[in-house]
Design an enzyme around this catalytic site. Structure first.
Site: not given
Length: 316
Positions: A220, A271, A283
Site C-alpha cells: 500500500c 494501510h 490502493n
C-alpha cells in the site's frame, strides 16, 4: 472516471488545502474554509491569500477607484456577482458573510470563463479577478500589467505556503499522483514492494506471514510513495510515517490526491490509499490482490485523511 475527477480541478492551482494553513483572523476562518471549497479551482488557502492581498481582511476597506469591502468588489461587479451568503435577505458588500462567499463564487465563475486560455489556469483566474477576463483573453494569459503580474505572483506564493516550511499539493501534482497510480492498476500486491521508480520485488514477511519475495509489485505505501514521487514529492516508506509527513484534512474537505489512512491510532496505521473522489480510493489492498479501486469504507478502522506537504520535515 478518476481521471475526470482529478482533471476537474484544472491544470494547476492548489487542491483544497482543506486544512487551512494560512493566517486568517479567527472570526473569518470558518467563512474562508467553507467558501474555499466552492469549486475545485479554489481552495481555502487561495481564498485567504486573495483576501489578505485585497484588503488585509478589513471589511471596511475601500480603494481610490471604488472597490469595496473585504474582497474589494467594484460596485458593478458586486451587482452582477454578489450573493446573500448568510441568507439574511440582503446582499451587502460590506458584510464578510456575504462578501467572502461571493468572492469564492466569482473566482469560480471567472475560472470557467477563462478555462480555454493557454497557460497556468490558476494564474489566469487570479489575473482575471484583478484585471478582468477580457484582458486575460486578449493577451492569452496573464496580461503584461506589472500590478496584475505582481498580484498573481504574491497570491500564488501565499496560497502555496505552509507553516512548516513546505508547500501544499497543487492540482497538477494531484492529477499526476492519480494518473501514476491508475497506470499500476492490476499490478500484484507485494509485501515491501514498490519504490520511487515503480514496482519491485518485495520482502518477507507480513504480520500474517505472507512474503513478497519474488513478487514484483506494490504494497500500500509503496504505491503511494511511487505515485507521489512522480509528482515530485518524497514520502517516507511506511503508511504511519506518510501520515506524519502530511497535514490532516477534514472529512468534508477531501480532494482527489489526498491520502486515506487506516488504523486505531497514528502509531498503528497499517494501510493507506489515494482518494480519487465519490468515496473511492486507489490502493494495493493486501496479499493476494492487485492494485485496484476500493470504497473508502473497505476497512472499519479508517483513521484519517491527510494531504502530503512538499517537504519531509515531519518524517520519522
Amino acid at each position: 472516471m478518476v481521471g475526470a475527477l482529478a482533471q476537474a480541478g484544472g491544470d494547476s492551482g492548489p487542491v483544497g488545502t482543506g486544512a487551512l494553513s494560512a493566517s486568517v483572523p479567527a472570526e473569518y476562518r470558518s467563512l474562508v474554509e467553507d467558501a474555499g471549497n466552492t469549486c475545485p479551482e479554489v481552495s481555502p488557502n487561495l481564498l485567504a491569500a486573495l483576501l489578505k492581498q485585497e484588503s488585509g481582511f478589513n471589511p471596511k476597506a475601500s480603494s481610490p477607484v471604488g472597490a469595496q469591502g473585504i474582497a474589494q468588489f467594484m460596485p458593478s461587479t458586486w451587482a452582477s456577482h454578489g450573493i446573500d451568503g448568510n441568507d439574511d435577505g440582503k446582499r451587502d458588500v460590506w458584510d464578510p458573510e456575504d462578501a467572502i462567499p461571493s468572492s469564492a463564487k466569482y473566482l469560480c465563475t471567472i475560472a470557467e470563463d477563462v478555462k480555454d486560455v493557454p497557460g497556468d489556469k490558476r494564474n489566469n483566474m487570479l489575473a482575471a479577478y484583478n484585471a478582468g477576463s477580457g484582458a486575460v483573453k486578449k493577451y492569452n494569459g496573464v496580461p503584461p500589467y506589472k500590478e496584475t503580474q505582481s498580484y498573481v505572483q504574491t497570491i500564488s506564493a501565499a496560497a502555496d505556503s505552509n507553516p512548516d516550511g513546505g508547500t501544499v499539493t497543487t492540482t497538477d501534482q494531484a492529477v499526476t499522483v492519480i494518473n501514476a497510480a491508475e497506470e499500476k492498476i492490476g499490478k500484484p500486491y507485494s509485501w515491501g514492494g514498490g519504490n520511487a521508480n515503480g514496482e519491485s520485488s518485495g520482502i518477507c514477511c507480513s504480520p500474517n506471514g505472507k512474503t513478497g519475495v519474488g513478487i514484483v509489485g506494490f504494497d500500500c505505501s509503496g504505491l503511494t510513495l511511487y505515485a507521489y514521487a512522480k509528482a515530485g514529492i518524497t514520502l517516507p516508506r511506511t503508511a504511519a510515517a506518510q501520515y506524519k509527513a502530511s497535514d490532516p484534512v477534514k472529512p468534508g474537505q477531501m480532494r482527489p490526491g489526498d491520502l486515506v489512512f487506516y488504523g486505531a491510532t497514528a502509531e498503528t496505521i497499517h494501510h493507506v490509499g489515494i482518494y480519487v473522489g465519490n468515496g473511492y480510493i486507489l490502493n494495493a489492498p493486501r496479499p493476494g490482490t492487485k492494485v485496484r479501486y476500493d470504497p473508502m469504507d473497505m476497512m472499519s478502522d479508517l483513521y484519517a485523511v491527510a494531504r502530503p506537504t512538499q517537504n519531509t520535515n515531519k518524517e520519522i
